[in-house]
Design an enzyme around this catalytic site. Structure first.
Site, short mmCIF file in Angstrom:
data_model
loop_
_atom_site.label_atom_id
_atom_site.label_comp_id
_atom_site.label_asym_id
_atom_site.label_seq_id
_atom_site.Cartn_x
_atom_site.Cartn_y
_atom_site.Cartn_z
N ASP A 139 -0.21 4.41 0.95
CA ASP A 139 -0.53 5.44 1.94
C ASP A 139 0.19 5.20 3.25
O ASP A 139 0.64 4.09 3.56
CB ASP A 139 -2.03 5.53 2.16
CG ASP A 139 -2.64 4.25 2.70
OD1 ASP A 139 -2.20 3.16 2.26
OD2 ASP A 139 -3.55 4.31 3.55
N ASP A 197 6.32 0.84 6.64
CA ASP A 197 4.90 0.57 6.47
C ASP A 197 4.30 1.53 5.44
O ASP A 197 3.86 2.61 5.78
CB ASP A 197 4.21 0.73 7.82
CG ASP A 197 2.75 0.34 7.80
OD1 ASP A 197 2.32 -0.31 6.85
OD2 ASP A 197 2.03 0.72 8.75
N GLU A 226 -5.23 1.92 2.73
CA GLU A 226 -5.15 0.79 3.66
C GLU A 226 -5.22 1.25 5.10
O GLU A 226 -5.86 0.60 5.95
CB GLU A 226 -3.86 -0.01 3.42
CG GLU A 226 -3.78 -1.33 4.18
CD GLU A 226 -3.24 -1.22 5.59
OE1 GLU A 226 -3.40 -2.18 6.38
OE2 GLU A 226 -2.65 -0.16 5.93
N GLU A 227 -4.59 2.39 5.39
CA GLU A 227 -4.52 2.86 6.78
C GLU A 227 -5.87 3.34 7.31
O GLU A 227 -6.02 3.54 8.52
CB GLU A 227 -3.48 3.99 6.89
CG GLU A 227 -2.05 3.57 6.56
CD GLU A 227 -1.44 2.62 7.59
OE1 GLU A 227 -2.14 2.26 8.56
OE2 GLU A 227 -0.28 2.25 7.41
N HIS A 261 0.84 -1.21 0.00
CA HIS A 261 0.00 0.00 0.00
C HIS A 261 0.86 1.25 0.00
O HIS A 261 1.95 1.29 0.58
CB HIS A 261 -1.02 0.01 1.14
CG HIS A 261 -0.45 0.07 2.52
ND1 HIS A 261 -0.15 1.25 3.16
CD2 HIS A 261 -0.15 -0.91 3.42
CE1 HIS A 261 0.30 1.00 4.38
NE2 HIS A 261 0.32 -0.30 4.56
N ASP A 312 0.62 -10.34 0.98
CA ASP A 312 0.47 -8.96 1.40
C ASP A 312 1.43 -8.71 2.56
O ASP A 312 2.15 -9.61 3.01
CB ASP A 312 -0.99 -8.71 1.82
CG ASP A 312 -1.33 -7.23 1.95
OD1 ASP A 312 -0.51 -6.38 1.56
OD2 ASP A 312 -2.44 -6.91 2.44
N HIS A 356 4.08 3.34 12.77
CA HIS A 356 3.16 4.42 13.11
C HIS A 356 3.74 5.33 14.19
O HIS A 356 3.00 6.10 14.81
CB HIS A 356 1.81 3.87 13.58
CG HIS A 356 1.05 3.16 12.51
ND1 HIS A 356 -0.28 2.85 12.64
CD2 HIS A 356 1.41 2.70 11.29
CE1 HIS A 356 -0.71 2.21 11.55
NE2 HIS A 356 0.32 2.11 10.72
#
Length: 495
Positions: free
Chosen positions: A123, A156, A190-191, A121, A217, A459
Site C-alpha cells: 500500500d 515506499d 502498513e500506512e 508492503h 523489513d 509521502h
C-alpha cells in the site's frame, strides 16, 4: 594568585590532552572487510523494470478513512504479481490475510534451521490533489524516463516487494533445494497501522509456533550527506524502532454564553495543560546516537570524534545541540506533538467540553505507562482527564552480532564496499513491530539511496527511484535469499 592561575591552566591543558587522546584512541574501525563483488544475475533487466513500473500504476492507496478504501487496485495488483512471478506462485505455500495481505512460505530441508522472514508492503499513501500540478510525472504513471522510475510507491515500499519477488523468482529458476525456510510477507495496510495485515499474519505465525532466525523489513536506507562530516555513504540498519501513544486530554465545564465567561474556560484550562506538557520535555538519551556514531567514527572528522569520545564530560553539551533540531531531537528522546484540539461549536458558546490529542513517539527505555505518568505529573490538575488510545510500546533492541545483521552488513558491503554500515533507531513505525514475539533479531533496511532531497519525497511530491537503485535492490535481495536459504548456485548465476 599566580600559582592558582598556573594550576588552573595546567589542569585545562591536561583535560584538553585527555580529550584529544580519547578522540584518537577510543574508536576502532569496525566495518566488515569484504571484497566488492560483481553480481551478474541472469536477469532481463528491461522486463524486470517494466514489471515494477506497471506495479506502480495500481493505486493501492491506504486512507485513514476506511470508507474510502478501494479493494479493486489491490485485487489487480495481486493478479499482476501472480502473472509476473509464476514460479513463486507455483512453489510457495500461500495464505491471504485481511483479504489482501500476502504470506508466502518456501520450506527448507533442514528443520534444525529457523526460517527467515523478509517483508515489504503493497500500500501507499494518498496523493494530495492540491499538489498534482507539482508532479513532474503523474503520481501513478510508472513512467520510466532518463534512468528514473516515477510514481507513488517507488520508494515506499513497492521497491522492496518487487525486488524480493524478482530475486525469489530467479532463485527458484535454479531448481535447487532450500536448506533454510524462507517467508515473504507483504502487508496491504502498513500506512494505516497494519492491523488487518501484519497483525493478522503475526498472530497466525505465532499460533503456528514459528520462530525466525531474523526478520528484515523496511526502515533504514543508504544515506548520502545525512551524517555531518561523513563523506562516504552510510547504510543505516534499524535495530529498534520507537513506539507511540496518543493521549486525549479532556476538560468538562458548565458551558453557557460567552458574555458571562468564568476566569478560565474549559478550553483555557486545556490550553494551559498542553503548554505544561510541552514544557516538560523528556530527558535525552544518546544511546542510539552513540551506537550509530561508533560504527562510523573512524571516518568522521576530529570535531565529531572529540565530542562523542568524551560524552563522560560533554554529554550535556551534545544533547543541548541535538535537541535544537527536530530531526536529531527525535532520535534521542520521546517526542511530544500536540496535534488535535476541539472546543465549542460556535464562537459565542462556552465549551462544555474541550479536548485535545497529544501524540508521543516513545524512545526505547520509556513506555506507554511511563509517558502517561509523566504527563499526569506535568499537568498536575485534576480537572484534566487523561486517556490513551492507539498505542504500542517501543521495540526491543536487536543485536548487531547476529547472523541476520552480519548477513545484511555483508551483502551491502559486497555490492559497494565504500558504503559504511551502522545500526540506528527508526523514529517512524514499520510492520515489523508486530513480530517482536517471533524473533529477537528484527532489522529494518531497504536497498535504496537517499539524500536530503530524496528524503522529502517520502509521502511527498515527485516520488521516484533511479533504475540502478532498483537493480541493486534485486542484487542485494538475491544474495540475501541465496545465502539465507543455503542455496549453492552455479558460477555463472551469481557472478
Amino acid at each position: 594568585m599566580k600559582k592558582l592561575f598556573g594550576m588552573l591552566l595546567l589542569l585545562i591543558i591536561i583535560l584538553a590532552a585527555i580529550l584529544g587522546i580519547r578522540s584518537e584512541t577510543v574508536f576502532k574501525d569496525t566495518q566488515l572487510q569484504v571484497q566488492q563483488l560483481e553480481h551478474n544475475l541472469p536477469l532481463d533487466t528491461d522486463a524486470a523494470i517494466n514489471r515494477f513500473a506497471k506495479g506502480i500504476q495500481f493505486q493501492t492507496i491506504s486512507h485513514d478513512d476506511p470508507e474510502k478504501f478501494n479493494a479493486q487496485p489491490f485485487i489487480d495488483f495481486r493478479q499482476h504479481i501472480k502473472l509476473s512471478y509464476p514460479l513463486v506462485h507455483q512453489i510457495a505455500q500461500q495464505k491471504t490475510f485481511g483479504e489482501h495481505s500476502l504470506l508466502y512460505y518456501f520450506p527448507g530441508t533442514d528443520k534444525s534451521l529457523k526460517p527467515a522472514l523478509l517483508m515489504g508492503h503493497m500500500d501507499v499513501v494518498p496523493v494530495d490533489e492540491a499538489t498534482l500540478d507539482k508532479w513532474q510525472q503523474p503520481p501513478f504513471s510508472g513512467v520510466v524516463e532518463n534512468g528514473t522510475i516515477w510514481g507513488r510507491g517507488t520508494i515506499d515500499d513497492k521497491v522492496t516487494v518487487f525486488a524480493l519477488l524478482e530475486s525469489m523468482e530467479l532463485l527458484l529458476q535454479q531448481n535447487k533445494p532450500f536448506k533454510r525456510g524462507i517467508y515473504l510477507a507483504f502487508g496491504h495496510d502498513e500506512e494505516t497501522g497494519g492491523t488487518r495485515g501484519a497483525v493478522k499474519i503475526a498472530e497466525y505465525l505465532q499460533q503456528q509456533g514459528v520462530e525466525f532466525e531474523f526478520v528484515l523489513d523496511e526502515g533504514g536506507a543508504i544515506t548520502e550527506g545525512i551524517m555531518p562530516g561523513i563523506e562516504q555513504p552510510v547504510a543505516l540498519v534499524g535495530v529498534a524502532e520507537k513506539g507511540f501513544v496518543n493521549l486525549r486530554l479532556t476538560v468538562n465545564s458548565a458551558g453557557g454564553h460567552s458574555s458571562q465567561p468564568p476566569e478560565h474556560t474549559a478550553l483555557g484550562i486545556l490550553s494551559d495543560a498542553i503548554v505544561k506538557v510541552e514544557n516538560a520535555q523528556f530527558t535525552p538519551d544518546l544511546t542510539f546516537s552513540k551506537m550509530t556514531f561508533d560504527a562510523v567514527a573512524t571516518y568522521a572528522p576530529l570535531s565529531s570524534r572529540l565530542s562523542m569520545a568524551n560524552l563522560w564530560l560533554l554529554e550535556p553539551v551534545v544533547s543541548n545541540v541535538m535537541v535544537k533540531s527536530p530531526s536529531s531531537a527525535a532520535s534521542i528522546r520521546t517526542t511530544i506533538a500536540a496535534t488535535m484540539a476541539k472546543g465549542s461549536s460556535k464562537s459565542n458558546i462556552l465549551p462544555s467540553q474541550a479536548s485535545a490529542v497529544i501524540n508521543f513517539r516513545i524512545l526505547p527505555g520509556d513506555s506507554i505507562e511511563s509517558v502517561k505518568q509523566h504527563v499526569i505529573s506535568a499537568i498536575d490538575d485534576e480537572r484534566v482527564m487523561i486517556s490513551d488510545f492507539m498505542s504500542i510500546n517501543p521495540s526491543e533492541v536487536s543485536p548487531t552480532d547476529s547472523f541476520g545483521f552480519k548477513l545484511i552488513e555483508k551483502h551491502i558491503r559486497q555490492l559497494d564496499n565504500d558504503v559504511l554500515v551502522a545500526p540506528y533507531l527508526v523514529i517512524g513505525g514499520t510492520d515489523s513491530r508486530y513480530y517482536t514475539g517471533l524473533s529477537k533479531n528484527i532489522y529494518r533496511f531497504m536497498m535504496v539511496r537517499l539524500n536530503p532531497e530524496s528524503l522529502t519525497r517520502f509521502h511527498g511530491i515527485n516520488e521516484q527511484l533511479p533504475v540502478e537503485d532498483y537493480l541493486n535492490a534485486i542484487r542485494f535481495f538475491h544474495a540475501m535469499l541465496q545465502e539465507t536459504a543455503g542455496v549453492e548456485l552455479s558460477e555463472n548465476s551469481n557472478g
